[in-house]
Design a protein around this motif. Structure first.
Motif, PDB file in Angstrom:
ATOM      1  N   GLY A 140      17.541  27.497  -7.127  1.00 28.49           N
ATOM      2  CA  GLY A 140      16.570  27.282  -6.066  1.00 28.49           C
ATOM      3  C   GLY A 140      15.251  28.009  -6.224  1.00 28.49           C
ATOM      4  O   GLY A 140      14.524  28.190  -5.246  1.00 28.49           O
ATOM      5  N   CYS A 141      14.900  28.415  -7.442  1.00 33.29           N
ATOM      6  CA  CYS A 141      13.631  29.098  -7.683  1.00 33.29           C
ATOM      7  C   CYS A 141      12.660  28.144  -8.377  1.00 33.29           C
ATOM      8  O   CYS A 141      13.017  27.485  -9.356  1.00 33.29           O
ATOM      9  CB  CYS A 141      13.832  30.333  -8.561  1.00 33.29           C
ATOM     10  N   ARG A 142      11.430  28.103  -7.878  1.00 34.87           N
ATOM     11  CA  ARG A 142      10.382  27.294  -8.480  1.00 34.87           C
ATOM     12  C   ARG A 142       9.148  28.160  -8.683  1.00 34.87           C
ATOM     13  O   ARG A 142       8.950  29.153  -7.972  1.00 34.87           O
ATOM     14  CB  ARG A 142      10.016  26.094  -7.596  1.00 34.87           C
ATOM     15  N   THR A 158      11.005  30.240  -3.173  1.00 34.80           N
ATOM     16  CA  THR A 158      12.464  30.178  -3.104  1.00 34.80           C
ATOM     17  C   THR A 158      12.940  30.501  -1.699  1.00 34.80           C
ATOM     18  O   THR A 158      12.430  31.431  -1.068  1.00 34.80           O
ATOM     19  CB  THR A 158      13.114  31.143  -4.122  1.00 34.80           C
ATOM     20  N   ARG A 159      13.842  29.716  -1.171  1.00 35.22           N
ATOM     21  CA  ARG A 159      14.542  30.011   0.082  1.00 35.22           C
ATOM     22  C   ARG A 159      13.600  30.280   1.245  1.00 35.22           C
ATOM     23  O   ARG A 159      13.784  31.200   2.042  1.00 35.22           O
ATOM     24  CB  ARG A 159      15.499  31.181  -0.136  1.00 35.22           C
ATOM     25  N   TYR A 209       7.831  23.140   0.769  1.00 33.22           N
ATOM     26  CA  TYR A 209       9.111  23.857   0.708  1.00 33.22           C
ATOM     27  C   TYR A 209       9.410  24.642   1.984  1.00 33.22           C
ATOM     28  O   TYR A 209      10.272  25.508   1.988  1.00 33.22           O
ATOM     29  CB  TYR A 209       9.129  24.767  -0.520  1.00 33.22           C
TER      30      TYR A 209
END
Length: 290
Positions: A140-142, A158-159, A209
């Motif tokens: 889940g990291c971009r 992320t998150r 996001y």
């Protein structure tokens, strides 16, 4: 051990004593951790490793948001893992590594020279890229790649958290890329435009996001969508005022340009005001061709 504060599920922040510098640790359910910009002094970086180990986590990867010396430090205690950065950032650091190491040795002596800036290039990360980090980074990291502040700068998303690197701070105004060590000959042609494009890309990522927490490289964490939006508003207002000030002739009195032309409360800090004055002079020089 360094204090870690949780800002979202699986996302923790440690703040250094120097320059209110923020380190982010992203932790997966199995304890695999990504360490972003690990800190400044050797004691702080080792303390971060101790805090991670005490929680039963294991460092799986590192990430450097950009190639300035205070973001490319490491400790053997964090492990021999890939430390990702954009290819552009790695190339920029390679061209200026001795100056960076000298600054690190002066401000935070005691680091391992062999670990300084030992970075792993992200496979495909041109300016404008919005790409996922692959294992061993947690899920889940971009990263969003842009050209503000330093070559090959990236932000991590992320998150519901945006880890912005040296942007969107409540303590520092936007700091343009005016060339390594202030070498104007190596500055980009349009640092103001690059910064504005970066803000637009990061703001798009915030919306895409569903980001509600923003961690700057230096300064306080912004929590809540209104607080995050306010950071973008403040930075755009500063850039507009800076551009307008650069188009005006200087007052002729040292220091008077800061309060007269750019009303930003962050300029109350002497170091920030000095950086502002330097980039105001840089932009005026670009306009006049001197």
């Amino acid at each position: 051990m360094r204090e870690l504060r949780q800002v979202a599920a699986g996302v923790w922040v440690a703040t250094a004593e120097i320059w209110t510098s923020n380190t982010v640790v992203v932790v997966d359910d199995d304890g695999a951790a990504l360490v972003v910009d690990p800190g400044i002094t050797p004691t702080e970086v080792d303390g971060l490793a101790a805090a991670v180990a005490a929680r039963g986590w294991r460092v799986a990867a590192g990430l450097a948001t950009h190639p300035h010396w205070d973001h490319v430090l490491w400790s053997a205690a964090l492990g021999d893992v890939p430390r990702f950065a954009t290819p552009t950032a790695i190339a920029a650091l390679a061209g200026d590594v001795e100056r960076g190491w000298q600054e690190a040795s002066s401000a935070a002596p005691g680091h391992d020279r062999a670990l300084f800036g030992a970075l792993t290039p992200l496979g495909s990360a041109p300016v404008g890229a919005d790409v996922p980090l692959v294992p061993p980074a947690p899920r889940g990291c971009r990263v969003v790649v842009h050209e503000a502040h330093a070559p090959g700068h990236l932000a991590l998303v992320t998150r519901g958290v945006l880890v912005a690197g040296d942007m969107l701070s409540d303590q520092e105004v936007p700091l343009l890329d005016v060339g390594p060590g202030g070498d104007r000959a190596r500055a980009p042609l349009d640092p103001l435009g690059g910064y504005r494009r970066a803000l637009a890309a990061l703001e798009d990522a915030v919306a895409r996001y569903d980001v509600a927490v923003l961690v700057p490289g230096h300064g306080a964490v912004a929590v809540g969508r209104d607080a995050v939006a306010a950071r973008f508003t403040a930075d755009r207002a500063y850039l507009h005022a800076l551009e307008q000030a650069a188009a005006q002739p200087p007052s002729g009195h040292a220091g008077c340009d800061v309060p007269r032309t750019v009303p930003d409360e962050r300029l109350a800090d002497r170091w920030v005001a000095g950086e502002h004055a330097a980039q105001l002079d840089f932009l005026r020089a670009r306009l006049t061709g001197r």
